[in-house]
Enzyme design. Sequence first.
Site, PDB file in Angstrom:
ATOM      1  N   SER A   1       0.846  -1.193   0.000  1.00 32.77           N
ATOM      2  CA  SER A   1       0.000   0.000   0.000  1.00 32.77           C
ATOM      3  C   SER A   1       0.879   1.240   0.000  1.00 32.77           C
ATOM      4  O   SER A   1       1.839   1.339   0.767  1.00 32.77           O
ATOM      5  CB  SER A   1      -0.919  -0.004   1.234  1.00 32.77           C
ATOM      6  OG  SER A   1      -0.161  -0.107   2.432  1.00 32.77           O
TER       7      SER A   1
ATOM      8  N   GLY B   1      -0.612   4.610  -0.184  1.00 37.41           N
ATOM      9  CA  GLY B   1      -1.483   5.771  -0.051  1.00 37.41           C
ATOM     10  C   GLY B   1      -2.125   6.159  -1.368  1.00 37.41           C
ATOM     11  O   GLY B   1      -2.656   5.322  -2.094  1.00 37.41           O
ATOM     12  N   ALA B   2      -2.044   7.445  -1.695  1.00 36.07           N
ATOM     13  CA  ALA B   2      -2.680   7.955  -2.911  1.00 36.07           C
ATOM     14  C   ALA B   2      -2.034   7.401  -4.178  1.00 36.07           C
ATOM     15  O   ALA B   2      -2.621   7.487  -5.261  1.00 36.07           O
ATOM     16  CB  ALA B   2      -2.614   9.481  -2.925  1.00 36.07           C
TER      17      ALA B   2
ATOM     18  N   GLY C   1      -4.860   0.820   6.239  1.00 31.59           N
ATOM     19  CA  GLY C   1      -4.122  -0.381   5.879  1.00 31.59           C
ATOM     20  C   GLY C   1      -4.791  -1.648   6.393  1.00 31.59           C
ATOM     21  O   GLY C   1      -4.793  -2.683   5.716  1.00 31.59           O
ATOM     22  N   ASP C   2      -5.361  -1.569   7.589  1.00 28.30           N
ATOM     23  CA  ASP C   2      -6.074  -2.721   8.152  1.00 28.30           C
ATOM     24  C   ASP C   2      -7.333  -3.015   7.339  1.00 28.30           C
ATOM     25  O   ASP C   2      -7.672  -4.179   7.092  1.00 28.30           O
ATOM     26  CB  ASP C   2      -6.465  -2.435   9.610  1.00 28.30           C
ATOM     27  CG  ASP C   2      -5.266  -2.034  10.450  1.00 28.30           C
ATOM     28  OD1 ASP C   2      -4.161  -2.568  10.214  1.00 28.30           O
ATOM     29  OD2 ASP C   2      -5.424  -1.162  11.326  1.00 28.30           O
TER      30      ASP C   2
END
Length: 321
Positions: free
Chosen positions: A222, A224-225, A253-254
């Site tokens: 991951s 983010g944007a 993230g979870d």
Amino acid sequence: MARILTLTLNPALDLAIRIGSIRLGEVNRTESTRIDAAGKGINVARVLAGLGHDVTVSGLLGTDNETLFVRTFTELGLHDAFIRVPGETRINAKLSETGGRVTDLNGPGPMIPAHALDALTERLESLLPGLEAVVISGSLPPNVTPAKLASLVFVARARRVPVWLDTSGAALVAGLGARPSGVKPNEKELADWAGHPLDTSEARLQAALRLNSEGVEDVIVSAGAEGVIWAQRGDALMAESPRVSVVSTVGAGDTLLAGMLHGVLSGWPREQGLRFATALAAESVRHIGVGDPRTADFEQLQRQTIIRSLTSDARTGGSLG
């Protein structure tokens, strides 16, 4: 739906604070505050239970302030298999400013007696029969070693139960040595493991494929944007997240990991699972808390999530950025 166990070795009471902007050294007025029973595994469990799965939560929980955890587990329909330890579970403060900046003030967690760690291993072994997945996520209490986390991965993998890992630093390195089925680092955690910056999608892809080659079947990165990369046995997809207004990234993230696992266990095509999980994570950053697929515009968020094959791009010479 599936039977899933989440392990949280260092849970927390999360104090979420919304504020316009922080003025250090001065009195600040908050816009809102709330406190939740949290920790990465518990956040994952929240999402999975909301999606209809049969979820058991376990790990190490302080007896002195367990009330909110117990109430939360009951309200969410989670099976409580935590090992109780003396003292208080840590309290983390999450300060969210207008514009999306989040400052985390995380406590270290309690000291864990050796007998509690032995009891946790025994508890894990007793819970494994019939499980379809184990999620081990979050940081470690001060005196719990990365080797202990790795041993928990080994225990589950010895029973051929898929294990998904989400941690960082030395714990991530040790856990990867136990060959979990899947891992979900963010770009910084993956760079720390790789030993060099991963500033582009291409660099993150190569690191994810390296983990595939070392025996980790599923790697979810991951960023983010900048989107999400899912490398599975050397075949990679990328999701471009829909643009949303960011209130808090805590729990995103979870949410992503839970959404991915939901798709995998539901037997969805990879593109469908990645689109669902990425959209759900995007939904989560618009407010404090985990993602909610029942929100009115969730279908629109999924339509706005773009999926493409990085493997195909690489074969045709396309640039990943």
